[in-house]
Design a protein around this motif. Structure first.
Motif, PDB file in Angstrom:
ATOM      1  N   TYR A 100     -37.727  31.101 -54.666  1.00 24.32           N
ATOM      2  CA  TYR A 100     -37.078  31.917 -53.632  1.00 24.32           C
ATOM      3  C   TYR A 100     -37.876  33.184 -53.343  1.00 24.32           C
ATOM      4  CZ  TYR A 100     -33.768  34.698 -51.024  1.00 24.32           C
ATOM      5  OH  TYR A 100     -33.185  35.469 -50.039  1.00 24.32           O
ATOM      6  N   TYR A 101     -38.238  33.925 -54.388  1.00 27.43           N
ATOM      7  CA  TYR A 101     -38.896  35.215 -54.162  1.00 27.43           C
ATOM      8  C   TYR A 101     -40.378  35.073 -53.834  1.00 27.43           C
ATOM      9  CZ  TYR A 101     -34.551  37.399 -55.364  1.00 27.43           C
ATOM     10  OH  TYR A 101     -33.225  37.784 -55.341  1.00 27.43           O
ATOM     11  N   GLY A 102     -40.979  33.939 -54.188  1.00 28.07           N
ATOM     12  CA  GLY A 102     -42.324  33.674 -53.697  1.00 28.07           C
ATOM     13  C   GLY A 102     -42.321  33.528 -52.183  1.00 28.07           C
ATOM     14  N   GLY A 103     -41.340  32.785 -51.660  1.00 24.23           N
ATOM     15  CA  GLY A 103     -41.204  32.643 -50.212  1.00 24.23           C
ATOM     16  C   GLY A 103     -40.850  33.956 -49.547  1.00 24.23           C
ATOM     17  N   ALA A 104     -39.962  34.742 -50.174  1.00 22.70           N
ATOM     18  CA  ALA A 104     -39.565  36.024 -49.599  1.00 22.70           C
ATOM     19  C   ALA A 104     -40.739  36.988 -49.524  1.00 22.70           C
ATOM     20  CB  ALA A 104     -38.433  36.629 -50.434  1.00 22.70           C
ATOM     21  N   THR A 105     -41.565  37.004 -50.574  1.00 22.23           N
ATOM     22  CA  THR A 105     -42.712  37.915 -50.601  1.00 22.23           C
ATOM     23  C   THR A 105     -43.742  37.545 -49.545  1.00 22.23           C
ATOM     24  OG1 THR A 105     -42.377  38.246 -52.977  1.00 22.23           O
ATOM     25  CG2 THR A 105     -44.510  38.901 -52.067  1.00 22.23           C
ATOM     26  N   PRO A 114     -18.055  23.915 -53.439  1.00 22.34           N
ATOM     27  CA  PRO A 114     -17.949  25.212 -54.128  1.00 22.34           C
ATOM     28  C   PRO A 114     -18.760  25.283 -55.413  1.00 22.34           C
ATOM     29  CG  PRO A 114     -15.789  24.404 -53.443  1.00 22.34           C
ATOM     30  CD  PRO A 114     -16.759  23.275 -53.221  1.00 22.34           C
ATOM     31  N   GLN A 115     -18.923  24.151 -56.093  1.00 24.42           N
ATOM     32  CA  GLN A 115     -19.643  24.156 -57.374  1.00 24.42           C
ATOM     33  C   GLN A 115     -21.148  24.348 -57.190  1.00 24.42           C
ATOM     34  OE1 GLN A 115     -18.418  21.521 -55.851  1.00 24.42           O
ATOM     35  NE2 GLN A 115     -20.199  20.174 -55.615  1.00 24.42           N
ATOM     36  N   ALA A 116     -21.637  24.284 -55.952  1.00 24.39           N
ATOM     37  CA  ALA A 116     -23.081  24.343 -55.691  1.00 24.39           C
ATOM     38  C   ALA A 116     -23.610  25.758 -55.518  1.00 24.39           C
ATOM     39  CB  ALA A 116     -23.417  23.516 -54.446  1.00 24.39           C
ATOM     40  N   THR A 117     -22.743  26.772 -55.616  1.00 27.21           N
ATOM     41  CA  THR A 117     -23.165  28.138 -55.284  1.00 27.21           C
ATOM     42  C   THR A 117     -23.634  28.954 -56.486  1.00 27.21           C
ATOM     43  OG1 THR A 117     -20.881  28.941 -55.484  1.00 27.21           O
ATOM     44  CG2 THR A 117     -21.606  28.203 -53.299  1.00 27.21           C
ATOM     45  N   GLU A 118     -23.688  28.376 -57.672  1.00 27.71           N
ATOM     46  CA  GLU A 118     -24.109  29.146 -58.852  1.00 27.71           C
ATOM     47  C   GLU A 118     -25.512  29.714 -58.665  1.00 27.71           C
ATOM     48  OE1 GLU A 118     -24.222  28.707 -63.714  1.00 27.71           O
ATOM     49  OE2 GLU A 118     -24.520  26.925 -62.474  1.00 27.71           O
ATOM     50  N   GLY A 119     -26.432  28.886 -58.161  1.00 32.55           N
ATOM     51  CA  GLY A 119     -27.791  29.356 -57.936  1.00 32.55           C
ATOM     52  C   GLY A 119     -27.858  30.470 -56.910  1.00 32.55           C
ATOM     53  N   ASN A 120     -26.968  30.428 -55.912  1.00 30.63           N
ATOM     54  CA  ASN A 120     -26.923  31.482 -54.905  1.00 30.63           C
ATOM     55  C   ASN A 120     -26.644  32.840 -55.548  1.00 30.63           C
ATOM     56  OD1 ASN A 120     -26.124  28.828 -53.675  1.00 30.63           O
ATOM     57  ND2 ASN A 120     -26.225  30.006 -51.794  1.00 30.63           N
ATOM     58  N   PHE A 121     -25.645  32.884 -56.435  1.00 21.02           N
ATOM     59  CA  PHE A 121     -25.274  34.155 -57.062  1.00 21.02           C
ATOM     60  C   PHE A 121     -26.329  34.621 -58.065  1.00 21.02           C
ATOM     61  CE2 PHE A 121     -21.060  32.846 -55.522  1.00 21.02           C
ATOM     62  CZ  PHE A 121     -20.711  34.012 -54.854  1.00 21.02           C
ATOM     63  N   VAL A 122     -27.041  33.689 -58.665  1.00 23.91           N
ATOM     64  CA  VAL A 122     -28.149  34.075 -59.532  1.00 23.91           C
ATOM     65  C   VAL A 122     -29.228  34.783 -58.704  1.00 23.91           C
ATOM     66  CG1 VAL A 122     -30.026  33.210 -60.979  1.00 23.91           C
ATOM     67  CG2 VAL A 122     -27.720  32.292 -61.247  1.00 23.91           C
ATOM     68  N   ILE A 123     -29.543  34.237 -57.535  1.00 22.59           N
ATOM     69  CA  ILE A 123     -30.519  34.872 -56.645  1.00 22.59           C
ATOM     70  C   ILE A 123     -30.024  36.245 -56.199  1.00 22.59           C
ATOM     71  CG2 ILE A 123     -31.573  34.722 -54.347  1.00 22.59           C
ATOM     72  CD1 ILE A 123     -31.668  31.652 -54.788  1.00 22.59           C
ATOM     73  N   ILE A 124     -28.749  36.321 -55.816  1.00 20.86           N
ATOM     74  CA  ILE A 124     -28.179  37.584 -55.349  1.00 20.86           C
ATOM     75  C   ILE A 124     -28.210  38.644 -56.448  1.00 20.86           C
ATOM     76  CG2 ILE A 124     -25.997  38.675 -54.635  1.00 20.86           C
ATOM     77  CD1 ILE A 124     -25.384  36.051 -53.107  1.00 20.86           C
ATOM     78  N   SER A 125     -28.134  38.216 -57.712  1.00 17.67           N
ATOM     79  CA  SER A 125     -28.049  39.176 -58.816  1.00 17.67           C
ATOM     80  C   SER A 125     -29.241  40.121 -58.890  1.00 17.67           C
ATOM     81  CB  SER A 125     -27.893  38.435 -60.146  1.00 17.67           C
ATOM     82  OG  SER A 125     -29.096  37.764 -60.503  1.00 17.67           O
ATOM     83  N   VAL A 126     -30.398  39.697 -58.408  1.00 22.61           N
ATOM     84  CA  VAL A 126     -31.582  40.568 -58.449  1.00 22.61           C
ATOM     85  C   VAL A 126     -32.125  40.845 -57.045  1.00 22.61           C
ATOM     86  CG1 VAL A 126     -32.234  39.780 -60.749  1.00 22.61           C
ATOM     87  CG2 VAL A 126     -33.171  38.619 -58.758  1.00 22.61           C
TER      88      VAL A 126
END
Length: 311
Positions: A69-74, A121-133
């Motif tokens: 995710y952050y490689g693409g964002a950068t 709804p169970q698929a959003t765990e990775g979303n919140f991990v990304i949002i955490s940083v």
């Protein structure tokens, strides 16, 4: 298609309310400024604190998820920044704010509901991990770049840079909200219910207030003369970011659940925080505000395409 439309339309409606209210003098410009300060300095930090303090920190925190995710964002940040500077000859401060628009996707407002509707709804765990940083990473890059540009313009020395960056970082209420929330999470501290209820009241106002205020801002900023720059931001955020995330996620063998979350989050339009960042430094506000609105409209179709590929 209908699920994506249902997730995006409320954003347009709230922004439209703000636009109409200011356009017909139902909401004063000074009130818009106050509303943006409230959302930036109080409501959004409360939202981030609550999210970080209650996040389940576990197996979902994988290096490949952050790298994809952050490689693409950068890369999206660099493309937008250098394109604005080298192709359109905008000042460095403007270019950094434009680059920030390619860096900070609207993951919280759009990425989570789109993922939930597309994959459950169970698929959003990775979303919140990304949002955490997300705010910490994006504001860290943006503030560092902006302080370097300002030091260069004012003749400051690079030895002063760490102090400038740390001062700017720890004066940012959103970053303080994230750090303090993670500290509470790690410590296992149980906060009083009356306190968390008060924070939840403020947190619920964060996104609507920011979107309504953005609509009021858009009433005064027009995209005339900035269409090429807006197109650059849209290209970086809606195509380069998700495509790079897809590539890195594939190469790094990112598990399917995390892969879906990362690509869906990367495919979102620039978030409200991009305007907040531009407003913090008083630069490129017109083009960034317009890119948020136009990018969100275009993302209705591009998100559908990315989700089709994911399915």
């Amino acid at each position: 298609m209908l699920a994506i439309l249902a997730a995006i339309l409320p954003v347009f409606i709230v922004v439209g309310f703000g636009y109409v209210a200011v356009r017909y003098n139902l909401f004063a410009d000074s009130a818009v400024e106050g509303l943006m300060k409230f959302s930036q300095n109080f409501a959004i930090p409360a939202l981030l604190f609550r999210a970080m303090s209650t996040l389940e920190i576990g197996a979902a925190f994988t290096p490949s998820l952050f790298l994809s995710y952050y490689g693409g964002a950068t890369l999206s940040f660099l493309v937008a920044l250098l394109g604005a500077r080298l192709l359109f000859e905008r000042p460095w401060e403007d270019s950094i704010a434009i680059g920030f628009s390619g860096l900070f996707a609207n993951g919280l407002l759009l990425g989570v509901p789109v993922t939930e509707q597309a994959f459950g709804p169970q698929a959003t765990e990775g979303n919140f991990v990304i949002i955490s940083v997300n705010s910490l990473y994006c504001y860290g890059i943006g503030i560092t770049a902006m302080e370097i540009a300002r030091a260069r313009r004012s003749g400051g020395t690079l030895s002063q840079l760490p102090g400038r960056v740390l001062k700017a970082m720890f004066r940012n209420a959103m970053i303080l909200g994230i750090i303090s929330g993670l500290a509470v999470n790690a410590s296992g501290l149980t906060l009083p219910v009356f306190f968390t209820d008060a924070l939840d009241l403020m947190a619920r106002a964060a996104l609507p207030a920011a979107l309504f205020g953005l609509g009021g801002v858009l009433c005064h900023y027009r995209p005339e003369g900035d269409l090429r720059t807006i197109a650059l931001i849209v290209l970086a955020s809606l195509f380069i970011h998700p495509a790079t995330t897809w590539f890195i996620g594939t190469v790094s063998s990112l598990p399917e659940a995390g892969f879906r979350s990362a690509v869906t989050m990367a495919a979102m339009a620039p978030g409200v925080n991009t305007y907040i960042f531009a407003n913090m430094y008083g630069t490129a506000r017109r083009v960034v505000a317009s890119a948020v609105l136009i990018g969100t409209a275009v993302s209705l179709f591009t998100t559908w395409a990315w989700l089709t590929l994911l399915h």
